[in-house]
Enzyme design. Structure first.
Site, short mmCIF file in Angstrom:
data_model
loop_
_atom_site.label_atom_id
_atom_site.label_comp_id
_atom_site.label_asym_id
_atom_site.label_seq_id
_atom_site.Cartn_x
_atom_site.Cartn_y
_atom_site.Cartn_z
N ASN A 8 32.83 50.23 31.21
CA ASN A 8 34.03 50.19 32.05
C ASN A 8 35.14 49.54 31.23
O ASN A 8 35.11 48.33 30.99
CB ASN A 8 33.72 49.37 33.31
CG ASN A 8 34.94 49.15 34.18
OD1 ASN A 8 36.00 49.74 33.95
ND2 ASN A 8 34.80 48.29 35.19
N LYS A 10 38.13 49.14 32.12
CA LYS A 10 39.11 48.46 32.98
C LYS A 10 40.54 48.84 32.53
O LYS A 10 40.75 49.97 32.12
CB LYS A 10 38.86 46.95 32.98
CG LYS A 10 37.39 46.62 33.30
CD LYS A 10 37.12 45.18 33.55
CE LYS A 10 35.63 44.99 33.87
NZ LYS A 10 35.30 43.62 34.23
N HIS A 91 34.35 48.50 42.63
CA HIS A 91 34.24 47.38 41.68
C HIS A 91 34.82 46.12 42.32
O HIS A 91 35.79 46.21 43.08
CB HIS A 91 34.97 47.72 40.38
CG HIS A 91 34.67 46.76 39.28
ND1 HIS A 91 35.24 45.51 39.22
CD2 HIS A 91 33.82 46.84 38.23
CE1 HIS A 91 34.75 44.86 38.16
NE2 HIS A 91 33.89 45.65 37.54
N GLU A 93 36.67 43.95 41.24
CA GLU A 93 38.11 43.74 40.96
C GLU A 93 38.96 44.58 41.91
O GLU A 93 40.06 44.17 42.31
CB GLU A 93 38.39 44.06 39.48
CG GLU A 93 37.81 42.96 38.58
CD GLU A 93 37.38 43.41 37.21
OE1 GLU A 93 37.78 44.50 36.76
OE2 GLU A 93 36.64 42.65 36.57
N GLU A 161 26.68 43.79 40.22
CA GLU A 161 27.53 42.97 39.36
C GLU A 161 27.88 41.68 40.09
O GLU A 161 28.83 41.66 40.90
CB GLU A 161 28.82 43.71 39.00
CG GLU A 161 28.61 45.01 38.25
CD GLU A 161 29.83 45.40 37.43
OE1 GLU A 161 29.65 45.71 36.26
OE2 GLU A 161 30.96 45.37 37.96
N GLY A 167 32.89 38.89 33.00
CA GLY A 167 33.87 38.37 32.06
C GLY A 167 33.78 36.88 31.80
O GLY A 167 34.69 36.29 31.21
N SER A 206 28.76 40.37 31.91
CA SER A 206 28.51 39.68 30.63
C SER A 206 27.32 40.23 29.86
O SER A 206 26.61 39.48 29.18
CB SER A 206 28.37 38.17 30.86
OG SER A 206 29.61 37.64 31.35
P1 13P Z 1 31.98 42.21 31.54
O1 13P Z 1 30.87 42.99 30.84
O2 13P Z 1 33.21 42.09 30.72
O3 13P Z 1 31.47 40.92 32.09
O4 13P Z 1 32.41 43.10 32.81
C1 13P Z 1 31.44 43.61 33.65
C2 13P Z 1 32.07 44.58 34.57
O5 13P Z 1 32.83 44.22 35.45
C3 13P Z 1 31.77 46.01 34.37
O6 13P Z 1 32.21 46.77 35.44
#
Ligand code: 13P
Length: 243
Positions: A8, A10, A91, A93, A161, A167, A206
């Site tokens: 992803n 983002k 997601h 976010e 997740e 992150g 992560s």
């Molecule tokens: P990270 O791998 O940067 O922690 O992000 C995970 C994520 O949100 C994938 O959709």
């Protein structure tokens, strides 16, 4: 079941970053697992020309409607038209930044199915919810509300997740990942029967080359949804190799 390494990107990626896809195709175009990259929508079409069917592409969101007066939104059919096979939905976010509810995610998933896209439906608890001991209640509610009744092993992937692991460089223990993934499989089996056995359950948060092997060995982990470490072909390639 064929495992899935999903990236992803983002809100990251310009035309200059298409070189990462060229490297991925050259080095992992024949990987033993499925490889999916979900770039920003602006890069889908140029990436599709490079990915050449070797790597699958996906969107990061779609509208629940097929078309119409929804400025700034993108439909599932548009993603498909640009070369996507999949779309990430719900997601954390998007749930946080855009107030998406489980019902919104279910409606978007139906739009994805209608367009012939695989829905990669995301769920996961916040740190406060984990500390309160409500992780399975929260993820169970999200699963029940976000996954449509018409979900199948072919049209749906679930990504667990934990919000606090995204992150941050922090990951749950392997036991904590196993607990949630076993719970998701059992919960889906109660609702979808045999079909649930084939639904791929991804862990996200992560994931990096140094922890991928141990996470992939956890029960009911069928792949990963990777953020930061999917941006560089070298890192994502190492994760693909670990699957
Ligand atoms: P990270 O791998 O940067 O922690 O992000 C995970 C994520 O949100 C994938 O959709």
């Amino acid at each position: 079941m064929r495992k899935l390494a999903a990236g992803n990107w983002k809100m990251n990626g310009l035309a200059a970053n298409l070189a990462e896809i060229e490297t991925l195709v050259a080095e992992h175009g024949d990987a033993a697992c499925d490889v999916l990259i979900c770039p920003p929508a602006t890069l889908l079409a140029p990436m599709a020309a490079t990915a050449a069917g070797k790597i699958e592409l996906g969107g990061q969101d779609c509208h629940a409607k097929t078309s119409g007066a929804h400025t700034g939104d993108i439909s599932a059919a548009m993603l498909k038209d640009a070369g996507a096979t999949s779309v990430i939905l719900g997601h954390s976010e998007r749930r946080a930044d855009h107030g998406e509810s489980d019902a919104d995610v279910a409606a978007k998933s139906l739009a994805a199915y209608e367009a012939g896209l695989i829905a990669v439906i995301c769920i996961g608890e916040t740190e406060a919810e984990r500390d309160a001991g409500t992780t399975l209640d929260v993820t169970g509610t999200q699963l029940a509300g976000s996954v449509p009744d018409t979900a199948t092993a072919a049209n749906t992937v679930i990504a667990y997740e934990p919000v606090w692991a995204i992150g941050t460089g922090r990951t749950p223990t392997l036991e904590q990942i196993a607990e949630v993934h076993d719970f998701m499989r059992d919960t889906l089996a109660k609702r979808f029967g045999e079909e649930a056995k084939g639904m791929r359950l991804l862990y996200g948060g992560s994931v990096k080359p140094s922890n991928a092997t141990e996470i992939f060995a956890v029960s009911n982990v069928d792949g990963a949804l990777v953020g930061g470490a999917s941006l560089k072909a070298a890192d994502f390639g190492a994760i693909i190799s670990a699957l």
